[in-house]
Design an enzyme around this catalytic site. Structure first.
Site, short mmCIF file in Angstrom:
data_model
loop_
_atom_site.label_atom_id
_atom_site.label_comp_id
_atom_site.label_asym_id
_atom_site.label_seq_id
_atom_site.Cartn_x
_atom_site.Cartn_y
_atom_site.Cartn_z
N CYS A 49 0.79 -1.18 0.15
CA CYS A 49 -0.21 -0.12 -0.03
C CYS A 49 0.95 1.41 0.06
O CYS A 49 0.33 2.39 0.04
CB CYS A 49 -0.97 0.06 1.25
SG CYS A 49 -2.32 -1.39 1.19
N ASP A 50 2.16 1.09 0.12
CA ASP A 50 3.07 2.34 0.02
C ASP A 50 4.46 2.30 -0.69
O ASP A 50 5.41 2.52 -0.17
CB ASP A 50 3.14 2.97 1.46
CG ASP A 50 3.52 4.31 1.52
OD1 ASP A 50 3.33 5.25 0.54
OD2 ASP A 50 3.88 5.07 2.48
N ILE A 51 4.19 1.68 -1.80
CA ILE A 51 5.76 1.53 -2.50
C ILE A 51 5.86 2.73 -3.03
O ILE A 51 5.38 3.38 -4.00
CB ILE A 51 5.26 0.17 -3.63
CG1 ILE A 51 5.07 -0.92 -3.10
CG2 ILE A 51 6.71 0.27 -4.57
CD1 ILE A 51 6.04 -1.68 -2.10
N THR A 89 0.79 7.23 -0.79
CA THR A 89 1.50 8.53 -1.08
C THR A 89 1.16 9.12 -2.56
O THR A 89 0.85 8.28 -3.56
CB THR A 89 3.07 8.42 -1.19
OG1 THR A 89 3.28 7.82 0.15
CG2 THR A 89 3.71 9.95 -1.16
#
Length: 227
Positions: A49-51, A89
């Protein structure tokens, strides 16, 4: 992690410390393998969920480690998708986050594709000018290479001075384009991404209309790879 984050090397290093293409390509493969492990090999699969480059740490040999699982979702194998609040992000979040539909592993695939463009170009994907206008690098890159027929080296980080394996660069560009398709079903799995980057599968040329926001709808189904 003595070499800190990928973000540091892509956007904040002096020219004398620029990552070579070979190191960048191996980092990209390593990240893809790490995410594929989360999606396919864990008992309960994990959607990160936040690569993004800030969450990729590099050891002494520049081997990447996927880090920061604060937003991750652990999902039972019996379910292919999960409904969750918006995570991630801006600039790396897949379109489905804003639509409220259930999230799948393809959300991480989208984020990886956005990051892969940054690995290729050494520049941020989204840049806002002083007059408030936004400049989106993937759109510019796709237009330059696919529409205008410019060589793929034209989107390479200028600090590398054209020193890159063109075949690898082409693979990386095509994979990045496929990963950021608006429709999740058109994006490859991370396992397929690994195979493409390692040269075990060949990526077909990506459809151009998805990231150029063309008004012309493509009626035929696009296939990501061919044997």
């Amino acid at each position: 992690m003595p070499n800190r984050s990928l973000n540091t090397h892509l956007f904040h290093q002096k020219d004398s410390n620029v990552l070579s293409w070979n190191i960048r390509y191996q980092i990209a493969i390593g990240i893809a393998r790490g995410i594929a492990y989360l999606h396919d090999e864990c008992r309960d699969y994990i959607i990160h969920c936040d690569i993004k480059p800030e969450n990729i740490l590099l050891d002494a040999d520049f081997t990447p480690k996927v880090a920061d699982f604060g937003l991750a979702k652990l999902v039972c194998r019996e379910f292919s998708r999960v409904i969750t609040t918006m995570r991630g992000t801006i600039g790396y979040m897949a379109p489905e986050w804003s639509s409220g539909v259930a999230i799948t592993t393809k959300a991480d695939v989208y984020s990886f594709g956005m990051m892969l463009f940054e690995i290729i170009s050494g520049r941020r994907n989204l840049k806002q000018s002083k007059d408030g206008k936004a400049w989106f690098f993937p759109t510019w890159a796709a237009n330059k290479v696919i529409s205008e027929g410019q060589p793929v080296l034209s989107i390479l980080d200028s600090k590398l001075e054209g020193n890159a394996d063109v075949e690898e660069l082409t693979r990386a560009f095509r994979v990045a384009c496929w990963c950021i398709q608006e429709e999740a079903v058109q994006r490859p799995s991370m396992g397929q991404v690994v195979q493409i980057l390692k040269g075990l599968l060949e990526a077909n040329p990506p459809p151009i209309q998805s990231y150029l926001q063309s008004l012309v709808e493509n009626e035929k189904t696009e296939n990501f790879f061919s044997e």
